[in-house]
Design an enzyme around this catalytic site. Structure first.
Site, PDB file in Angstrom:
ATOM      1  N   SER A 163      -8.472   5.330  -2.929  1.00  0.00           N
ATOM      2  CA  SER A 163      -7.138   4.722  -2.895  1.00  0.00           C
ATOM      3  C   SER A 163      -7.094   3.334  -2.268  1.00  0.00           C
ATOM      4  O   SER A 163      -6.053   2.681  -2.306  1.00  0.00           O
ATOM      5  CB  SER A 163      -6.159   5.636  -2.157  1.00  0.00           C
ATOM      6  OG  SER A 163      -5.706   6.659  -3.019  1.00  0.00           O
ATOM      7  N   LYS A 205      -5.703   0.559  -4.360  1.00  0.00           N
ATOM      8  CA  LYS A 205      -4.282   0.180  -4.421  1.00  0.00           C
ATOM      9  C   LYS A 205      -4.013  -1.174  -3.775  1.00  0.00           C
ATOM     10  O   LYS A 205      -2.966  -1.777  -4.027  1.00  0.00           O
ATOM     11  CB  LYS A 205      -3.424   1.263  -3.778  1.00  0.00           C
ATOM     12  CG  LYS A 205      -3.421   2.595  -4.526  1.00  0.00           C
ATOM     13  CD  LYS A 205      -2.437   3.573  -3.916  1.00  0.00           C
ATOM     14  CE  LYS A 205      -2.401   4.878  -4.679  1.00  0.00           C
ATOM     15  NZ  LYS A 205      -3.480   5.802  -4.321  1.00  0.00           N
ATOM     16  N   SER A 208       0.762   6.132  -0.187  1.00  0.00           N
ATOM     17  CA  SER A 208      -0.315   6.079  -1.179  1.00  0.00           C
ATOM     18  C   SER A 208       0.056   6.858  -2.442  1.00  0.00           C
ATOM     19  O   SER A 208      -0.785   7.496  -3.071  1.00  0.00           O
ATOM     20  CB  SER A 208      -1.618   6.628  -0.587  1.00  0.00           C
ATOM     21  OG  SER A 208      -2.731   6.243  -1.371  1.00  0.00           O
TER      22      SER A 208
END
Length: 432
Positions: free
Chosen positions: A77, A80, A139
């Site tokens: 993640s 991102k 997230s």
């Protein structure tokens, strides 16, 4: 009959014991494969239990510590951050506004439920800002895909193409994106380039920290609970019972990540005094350990380095005290440095700085009138880190320390006549 039963019972007991031993060995083997063994980590002086890591100075990009920093791995993640960067770029270029309404697509609503999300339904409408905060704090994968769809022409892959184009433009040569969220292990980048990108993100969009430092965010009024920031190291968590053991003074960003192929990851940044550091850890063994390993890196940086000013602002540079100019009341102008020159060095070490390399503007650009503070060139200083062997270069502008007006027609004419006779006399002298 009793004597005949004993061998059978003994054989059964031995068989059961063997089965138990084999089962225990199998479970132990499976547990070992589920997480990296302690001795599988590369030996390093800080005892970091990660697959790769790096610590840099946010101001200069100077590398302070690294372990297998060039290994290319899935960032999970932490991907991102690129999505966040592109959203901020779109807003900066006025192609997008925080108040713009995003309609959730079927693709975004169908985001797999095995990760963080805010449970968007197809057709839901939310602002760019709401979805951005959900991505930055919680997230949320579905919020991320919704934004990617909105910017990428309706599909995540359209946005992914933009991600890769942006990475190439920024010089991230190891980066390859296949999703906006990082859920796919085919998205990869090195720790070194992730730190480089984090620095670019902070330099170009300092407002990023306004969102990454939020402890929690309630996405909908009807939601029972607010989403909690996955970054447990936030300095503001020092009074939160669940997270105070992770809270790190001055830490206000950036992004966590986890998928099986990546392990537990974290890109962090903290500022203390006038020093901001950026750290990246990849392939830690647990949610908690990625923060403990980050703390080791940041402690090393803050405890062992300090900023040292080697050139004060408005300093005169050797062999570049003045610069010749054309058509001015004066034939030259005094020159000084526009600002100071500072390096990050080990505490107690006097940095050995090279003589500056001076570069001046072309002659046709050094023409009066010259304004005070006008840039007339630059000076590049370099410092070699004794520990890493890395040479760090920093450039400072050279500016005019006073104003020089354009000379009058009469002044320039008589100056030209004088130069003519000086040249003529010198030519005659050279004949003898």
């Amino acid at each position: 009959m009793e004597p005949n039963k004993r061998p059978v019972r003994l054989v059964s007991a031995i068989s059961a014991l063997l089965v138990g031993l084999l089962f225990t060995m199998f479970i132990g083997s499976a547990s070992a494969s589920a997480a990296p063994a302690k001795n599988s980590y590369s030996p390093n002086s800080l005892g970091l239990e990660v697959q790769s890591a790096i610590l840099i100075d946010a101001d200069t990009g100077q590398v302070l510590y690294q372990v297998k920093q060039d290994d290319v791995r899935p960032p999970a993640s932490m991907t991102k951050m690129m999505t966040e960067y592109i959203v901020l770029e779109e807003i900066k270029e006025k192609r997008l506004k925080w108040e713009d309404i995003v309609t959730v697509t079927k693709e975004a609503a169908s985001t797999p439920a095995d990760g963080s999300q805010i449970y968007l339904a197809e057709g839901d409408k939310h602002t760019v800002k709401e979805l951005y905060i959900a991505m930055a704090v919680g997230s949320a994968n579905d919020a991320t895909v919704a934004l990617a769809n909105h910017i990428g022409g309706g599909t995540e892959q359209g946005f992914v193409q933009k991600m890769n184009e942006t990475a190439k433009k920024l010089g991230l040569n190891t980066a390859h994106f296949t999703s906006a969220t990082g859920l796919l292990d085919t998205t990869v980048i090195s720790a070194a380039e992730l730190a480089k990108f984090a620095r670019i993100l902070l330099q170009q969009h300092p407002e990023f920290l306004e969102y990454s430092k939020l402890q929690s965010y309630k996405f909908r009024e009807r939601d029972k609970n607010a989403m909690v920031n996955w970054n447990w190291m936030l300095g503001s968590n020092k009074n939160v019972t669940s997270f105070k053991k992770f809270a790190y003074e001055g830490l206000d960003g950036m992004k966590t990540g986890y998928i099986g192929a990546a392990g537990y990851c974290f890109t962090g940044t903290a500022k203390r005094g006038d020093m901001r550091l950026i750290s990246v850890v990849m392939g830690a063994g647990s949610k908690e350990s990625r923060f403990y390993e980050t703390a080791k890196l940041l402690d090393y940086g803050f405890n062992n380095f300090e900023k040292k000013t080697v050139v004060a602002p408005k300093s005169v540079v050797k062999d570049a005290e003045t610069v010749k100019i054309k058509k001015g009341v004066s034939k030259s102008v005094p020159v000084v440095t526009a600002n100071d020159m500072t390096f990050l060095v080990k505490k107690g070490v006097e940095p050995q700085i090279s003589e500056p390399k001076v570069t001046l503007l072309e002659e046709d650009k050094l023409v009066a009138p010259i304004k005070q503070g006008q840039v007339v060139g630059s000076a590049t200083y370099s410092y070699k880190d004794a520990d890493t062997g890395e040479t760090i270069e920093k450039k400072v502008d050279l500016i005019a320390s006073e104003e020089v007006e354009k000379g009058s027609w009469w002044r320039l004419m008589f100056r030209a006549i004088g130069s003519f006779f000086v040249g003529l006399f010198k030519g005659i002298v050279d004949l003898f």
